[in-house]
Motif scaffolding. Structure first.
Motif, short mmCIF file in Angstrom:
data_model
loop_
_atom_site.label_atom_id
_atom_site.label_comp_id
_atom_site.label_asym_id
_atom_site.label_seq_id
_atom_site.Cartn_x
_atom_site.Cartn_y
_atom_site.Cartn_z
N GLY A 170 -3.93 -3.18 -3.78
CA GLY A 170 -4.40 -2.68 -5.07
C GLY A 170 -5.60 -3.41 -5.61
O GLY A 170 -5.76 -3.57 -6.82
N GLY A 171 -6.46 -3.91 -4.71
CA GLY A 171 -7.69 -4.57 -5.17
C GLY A 171 -7.53 -6.07 -5.39
O GLY A 171 -8.46 -6.74 -5.84
N ALA A 173 0.83 -1.20 0.00
CA ALA A 173 0.00 0.00 0.00
C ALA A 173 0.86 1.25 0.00
O ALA A 173 2.01 1.23 0.44
N SER A 205 -3.20 2.03 -4.85
CA SER A 205 -2.88 1.16 -3.71
C SER A 205 -3.10 1.86 -2.38
O SER A 205 -2.21 1.90 -1.53
N HIS A 216 -7.46 -0.39 0.51
CA HIS A 216 -7.58 -1.59 -0.33
C HIS A 216 -7.28 -2.86 0.47
O HIS A 216 -7.71 -3.95 0.09
#
Ligand code: NAD
Length: 308
Positions: free
Chosen positions: A259-260, A196, A230, A234
């Motif tokens: 980032g998902g 992140a 990010s 997330h």
């Protein structure tokens, strides 16, 4: 619909900023009462500040319940005080998120024993100290969720981070053991390797790489792009999953998150071997067999370079 974590008390260490602050908010928004632990140190572990209060204020403003705690995870007394805070101020401890930490990056030939020790203390001991204090309560109540924070650093062997990587891989081993020790009491223990955009990762080098890669004008633009891709927010949904009853079978596992993306790591396994069961190998024979059947195709991860 009732919130999933209603009636639960959670602790997030290092929750004054970054990923920890996002975790604390997510848990609170799903109904948990949260201890926001953070002595508010600098990126290298020095100093102190009241960032824990900022997270508590944000949670309260959003309608949640939270209290601040400023103890250090790096000491036995600190770990005990953090758990005591949850029990005395919020009535128990059900969810423990070990997230606190800082960096002191150096190569193995320039790092001082003190720098090595400080980072191992805050990350690896920081996990042990809180788990040691929380485990008897979770074991007794036969329910608990422990989520630990490792890193890709040790898995990929990040240059300049021996202390951090050693501690973070230690956390993976610790997670595997704690999950097995407490699983039978209804307590799970898993680890995440997050990615992140925080002050830990948004260094000049990283931002300039992002700017180059994405053809951006400057570090400011790179920072915005990094956060958009990010953000710490997330990461936090994985906590709600790991705390759910749907994840009661998920124990002693490691996840890659950022980032998902949410990914499950495999467990280490032997991928090639030679064996003469119960016999001592002759070294010359072993060298031949290893090259022929096990290591012959490996590439040195850091090939020799001519001296500068
Ligand atoms: N950001 C990433 O991409 C990334 C990647 C891999 C692992 N991690 C891990 O995620 C966790 C959170 O990192 P972040 O990026 O949010 O960093 P951050 O620096 O933004 O936050 C870490 C927090 O931990 C607190 N802290 C430091 N020492 C403490 C102590 N002794 N007791 C209690 N709190 C203490 C700090 O004050 C800080 O607020 C860390 O364990 C880090 O190693 C982060």
């Amino acid at each position: 619909m009732a919130k999933r974590l209603e009636g639960k008390v959670a602790i997030v260490t290092g929750a004054g900023r970054g990923i920890g602050a996002a975790h604390a908010m997510a848990l609170a928004m799903h109904g948990a009462k949260v201890v926001v632990n953070d002595p508010g140190v600098n990126r290298d572990g020095t100093g102190s500040s009241n960032v824990a209060d900022d997270t508590v204020a944000a949670i309260k403003k959003a309608g949640g319940v939270a209290v601040a705690n400023y103890d250090s995870v790096a000491t036995t007394e600190g770990g005990e005080a953090i758990i005591k805070c949850a029990v005395e101020k919020l009535g128990g401890i059900h969810i423990l998120v070990n997230n606190a930490g800082f960096l002191r990056d150096k190569t193995c030939w320039t790092m001082t024993p003190e720098e090595f020790d400080l980072v191992v203390k805050v990350h690896l001991y920081g996990h042990f100290n809180t788990i040691r204090a929380a485990a008897p309560i979770m074991r007794q109540q036969r329910w608990g969720r422990i989520i630990n924070t490792s890193s890709e650093a040790g898995a990929i062997g990040n240059f300049g981070q021996i202390n951090y990587s050693a501690a973070k891989e230690g956390i993976v081993g610790l997670t595997r053991v704690v999950g097995r020790e407490l699983g039978k009491y209804g307590v799970t223990c898993n680890a995440i390797r997050p990615q992140a955009a925080t002050r830990m990762t948004m260094t000049e080098d990283v931002l300039s790489n992002i700017a180059n890669m994405m053809g951006l004008k400057d570090a400011k633009e790179a920072e915005k792009a990094f956060i958009a891709m990010s953000a710490p927010e997330h990461i936090s949904p994985i906590l709600i999953f790991l705390c759910s009853e749907e994840a009661a079978n998920v124990n002693a596992r490691v996840f890659n998150v950022g980032g998902g993306k949410f990914g499950l790591y495999n467990e280490p396994e032997v991928i090639a071997s030679v064996e003469k069961a119960g016999q001592v190998w002759d070294a010359e024979e072993l060298i031949k067999e290893m090259v022929a059947k096990v290591t012959g195709n490996l590439k040195n991860v850091s090939p020799v370079q001519p001296p500068k």
